[in-house]
Design a protein around this motif. Structure first.
Motif, mmCIF file in Angstrom:
data_model
loop_
_atom_site.group_PDB
_atom_site.id
_atom_site.type_symbol
_atom_site.label_atom_id
_atom_site.label_comp_id
_atom_site.label_asym_id
_atom_site.label_seq_id
_atom_site.Cartn_x
_atom_site.Cartn_y
_atom_site.Cartn_z
ATOM 1 N N LYS A 156 26.322 52.120 43.797
ATOM 2 C CA LYS A 156 25.977 53.208 44.725
ATOM 3 C C LYS A 156 27.194 54.054 45.053
ATOM 4 C CE LYS A 156 22.629 50.848 47.296
ATOM 5 N NZ LYS A 156 22.881 49.906 48.348
ATOM 6 N N GLU A 157 28.379 53.433 45.008
ATOM 7 C CA GLU A 157 29.609 54.166 45.317
ATOM 8 C C GLU A 157 30.185 54.866 44.088
ATOM 9 O OE1 GLU A 157 31.098 54.520 48.310
ATOM 10 O OE2 GLU A 157 29.713 53.239 49.423
ATOM 11 N N GLY A 158 29.436 54.880 43.013
ATOM 12 C CA GLY A 158 29.888 55.628 41.835
ATOM 13 C C GLY A 158 30.757 54.841 40.868
ATOM 14 N N PHE A 159 30.796 53.523 41.045
ATOM 15 C CA PHE A 159 31.573 52.707 40.101
ATOM 16 C C PHE A 159 30.714 52.340 38.890
ATOM 17 C CE2 PHE A 159 33.866 52.333 43.993
ATOM 18 C CZ PHE A 159 35.172 52.013 43.672
ATOM 19 N N VAL A 160 31.370 52.187 37.761
ATOM 20 C CA VAL A 160 30.676 51.830 36.519
ATOM 21 C C VAL A 160 31.134 50.436 36.112
ATOM 22 C CG1 VAL A 160 30.244 52.543 34.134
ATOM 23 C CG2 VAL A 160 30.919 54.237 35.839
ATOM 24 N N GLU A 161 30.180 49.564 35.807
ATOM 25 C CA GLU A 161 30.597 48.245 35.322
ATOM 26 C C GLU A 161 30.875 48.339 33.833
ATOM 27 O OE1 GLU A 161 28.127 44.763 36.115
ATOM 28 O OE2 GLU A 161 29.866 43.503 35.720
ATOM 29 N N ILE A 162 32.069 47.987 33.453
ATOM 30 C CA ILE A 162 32.463 48.074 32.046
ATOM 31 C C ILE A 162 33.036 46.730 31.622
ATOM 32 C CG2 ILE A 162 33.883 49.316 30.346
ATOM 33 C CD1 ILE A 162 34.020 51.660 32.324
ATOM 34 N N GLU A 163 32.515 46.214 30.514
ATOM 35 C CA GLU A 163 33.035 44.947 29.996
ATOM 36 C C GLU A 163 34.326 45.201 29.234
ATOM 37 O OE1 GLU A 163 29.571 42.543 28.193
ATOM 38 O OE2 GLU A 163 28.870 44.584 28.615
ATOM 39 N N THR A 164 35.273 44.334 29.443
ATOM 40 C CA THR A 164 36.534 44.443 28.710
ATOM 41 C C THR A 164 36.702 43.178 27.862
ATOM 42 O OG1 THR A 164 37.664 43.546 30.647
ATOM 43 C CG2 THR A 164 37.603 45.947 30.439
ATOM 44 N N PRO A 165 37.522 43.248 26.817
ATOM 45 C CA PRO A 165 37.558 42.123 25.862
ATOM 46 C C PRO A 165 38.050 40.803 26.457
ATOM 47 C CG PRO A 165 38.592 44.079 24.936
ATOM 48 C CD PRO A 165 38.337 44.379 26.378
ATOM 49 N N TYR A 166 37.474 39.737 25.926
ATOM 50 C CA TYR A 166 37.970 38.395 26.228
ATOM 51 C C TYR A 166 38.972 37.930 25.174
ATOM 52 C CZ TYR A 166 34.620 37.647 30.037
ATOM 53 O OH TYR A 166 33.925 37.713 31.222
ATOM 54 N N MET A 167 38.910 38.543 23.999
ATOM 55 C CA MET A 167 39.920 38.216 22.995
ATOM 56 C C MET A 167 40.889 39.371 22.985
ATOM 57 S SD MET A 167 37.379 36.737 20.127
ATOM 58 C CE MET A 167 38.569 36.561 18.813
ATOM 59 N N THR A 168 42.067 39.126 23.508
ATOM 60 C CA THR A 168 42.975 40.241 23.712
ATOM 61 C C THR A 168 44.416 39.782 23.519
ATOM 62 O OG1 THR A 168 43.689 41.827 25.394
ATOM 63 C CG2 THR A 168 42.733 39.816 26.209
ATOM 64 N N LYS A 169 45.283 40.432 24.235
ATOM 65 C CA LYS A 169 46.691 40.106 24.132
ATOM 66 C C LYS A 169 47.149 39.704 25.521
ATOM 67 C CE LYS A 169 50.738 42.788 22.786
ATOM 68 N NZ LYS A 169 51.240 43.694 21.742
ATOM 69 N N SER A 170 48.133 38.872 25.566
ATOM 70 C CA SER A 170 48.651 38.346 26.816
ATOM 71 C C SER A 170 48.733 39.394 27.945
ATOM 72 C CB SER A 170 50.034 37.803 26.488
ATOM 73 O OG SER A 170 50.601 37.268 27.603
ATOM 74 N N THR A 171 48.230 39.038 29.113
ATOM 75 C CA THR A 171 48.419 39.876 30.319
ATOM 76 C C THR A 171 49.309 39.096 31.270
ATOM 77 O OG1 THR A 171 46.015 40.079 30.223
ATOM 78 C CG2 THR A 171 47.131 41.287 31.978
ATOM 79 N N PRO A 172 50.434 39.600 31.631
ATOM 80 C CA PRO A 172 51.290 38.779 32.503
ATOM 81 C C PRO A 172 50.768 38.772 33.933
ATOM 82 C CG PRO A 172 52.313 40.903 32.103
ATOM 83 C CD PRO A 172 51.006 40.913 31.378
ATOM 84 N N GLU A 173 50.230 37.683 34.367
ATOM 85 C CA GLU A 173 49.812 37.548 35.767
ATOM 86 C C GLU A 173 50.527 36.328 36.336
ATOM 87 O OE1 GLU A 173 47.340 39.590 37.247
ATOM 88 O OE2 GLU A 173 46.682 40.599 35.428
#
Ligand code: ASP
Length: 463
Positions: A156-173
């Protein structure tokens, strides 16, 4: 005959109906056999009268957890047999016929109670049975309602749900990655994302402006009771947004969710109080304080925001590392320090956490949207030019391609559900949870794989 849900039987008094479900309990009194039948909508008591030989014969064989289709007539119970406050406590099904749809082995444990007294490994090994218990059904169904509410709210607030890959490259968290070997590109690996952080920022670069996703995250951390190697985030990002914008929309989300789905709960203070990181450490000695005024009240929800986190902290080896997220932006007055790489310990980021009853349930920040800012962060962390290019070249390029200012946040969905459902750990709100040691005793995973699979991947196990 059309199947009627058990919750609707009250509308069928004096009528003949068919229900389908499980035998919850069976009480054989010789002449009379009583059953409680259970379906997705509730329970009802049924009785086989002595004059019905056929039903009597089958009725004396069936056991708990057998799956049956039952035909019978709904009768009002006599006054003295009415159980008030119980679903269908004023009716009873006079059974004409029982058809066994499937038999069941003797259950490894009872599903009548809340199950907390049963060894958890055994519950997880037979999770499909454990999930039949009322408490688990409620937890999982509530989880669905909350995720649906969240999806509707953001949409309702104008956000779009978008799937992003599960097979990817390291994300430093700040954690270790799970990696997946590539067969087609021998010797190379995908990483499972610790969060959708980089992709959601790339989506801001791509012009979506408002993104959200209920996303699985993967972190290979040392086992701690309340951690799961995979967990779920409610993840969001928005463009042209200040910290205030991000905080206010998400505070509204939390309040609306609770008012709609947990009306019995009381939010201690609205708007949620805010503390700077320095303030919270001085006042509570913790960056996730439990500020409930009454800790005995299970319906009290005390939210607060902790803002202004220090950007960097010293790692174990004495070098600088980010305290939360390398992609954050320092507060305006510290940007020149970042660019000149000075007063590093004093740099404060536009970065924040949301805390509920002493648990960190989410965190986020305003991001660096100019490549030179992000690059300096990695330089301060002593990353070589080559490593920056190799690991984050795509981020720097996207920031240089016309990326709007942006920021966002992610909630730990499991933890939020755990608190809302009053559960002691997140495994109780995850349908197929792993043990505290990260194993799935039902699937027996992790497990060994065929030599052939390893050969294809060019992998040899060193024992
Ligand atoms: N990606 C961050 C995390 O997983 C959350 C955020 O900053 O949006 O903690």
């Amino acid at each position: 005959m059309k199947r009627i849900y058990i919750k609707d039987l009250k509308d069928y008094v004096d009528k003949e109906v068919t229900v389908a479900g499980w035998v919850d309990v069976r009480r054989d009194q010789g002449k009379l056999i009583f059953f409680d039948f259970r379906d997705v909508s509730g329970k009802v008591q049924g009785v086989v009268l002595p004059n019905n030989n056929e039903a009597h014969e089958i009725g004396s064989k069936v056991r708990s957890e057998w799956v049956v289709e039952v035909r019978g007539k709904i009768n009002k119970r006599p006054e003295r047999a009415i159980q008030v406050d119980k679903q269908n406590g004023d009716i009873e099904m006079e059974i004409f016929n029982i058809a066994v749809l499937n038999e069941a082995e003797v259950s490894p444990f009872d599903i009548a109670g809340d199950g907390k007294e049963i060894n958890e490994e055994i519950r997880l090994r037979h999770r499909y049975i454990d999930l039949r218990r009322e408490r688990m059904q409620e937890n999982i169904r509530r989880r669905h309602l909350v995720s649906k509410f969240v999806r509707d709210f953001y949409s309702k607030e104008g956000f779009v749900e978008i799937e992003t890959p599960y097979m990817t490259k390291s994300t430093p968290e700040g954690s270790r990655d799970f990696i997946v070997p590539s067969r087609l590109d021998l010797g190379k690996f995908y990483a499972l994302p610790q969060s959708p952080q980089q992709y959601k920022q790339l989506l801001m670069s791509a012009g979506f402006e408002r993104y959200f996703q209920i996303a699985r995250c993967f972190r290979d951390e040392d086992t701690r009771g309340d951690r799961q190697p995979e967990f779920t985030q409610i993840d969001m990002e928005m463009s042209f947004a200040t910290q205030e914008d991000i905080i206010s929309i998400n505070e509204r989300l939390l309040i609306d969710t609770i008012k709609a789905l947990y009306p019995e709960k009381e939010i201690q203070e609205i708007p949620f109080p805010r503390f700077s990181h320095t303030e919270v450490m001085e006042k509570y000695g913790s960056d996730k304080p439990d500020i409930r005024k009454d800790k005995n009240n299970p319906n009290l929800l005390a939210f607060c925001w902790v803002v202004d986190f220090p950007f960097f902290e010293k790692g174990n080896d004495g070098s600088w590392t980010f305290s939360h997220n390398p992609f954050s932006l320092p507060k305006q007055e510290y940007i020149s320090d970042l660019l000149e790489k000075k007063n590093i310990e004093k740099i404060v980021a536009d970065q924040f956490d949301v805390v509920l009853n002493g648990y960190e349930i989410g965190g986020g920040s305003v991001r660096a949207h100019k490549p030179e800012c992000l690059k300096k962060v990695f330089e301060i962390m002593s990353y070589s030019e080559e490593r920056i290019e190799k690991n984050f070249g795509h981020m720097l390029k996207s920031l240089a391609s016309g990326t709007p200012p942006h920021g966002g946040l992610a909630f730990g969905f499991d933890r939020l559900m755990m608190i809302l459902q009053g559960e002691p750990n997140i495994r109780e709100v995850i349908a197929f949870a792993k043990t505290g040691e990260g194993r799935d005793p039902m699937m027996d995973s992790p497990s060994e794989v065929q030599d052939e699979q390893l050969n294809e991947l060019g992998i040899k196990i060193r024992k």
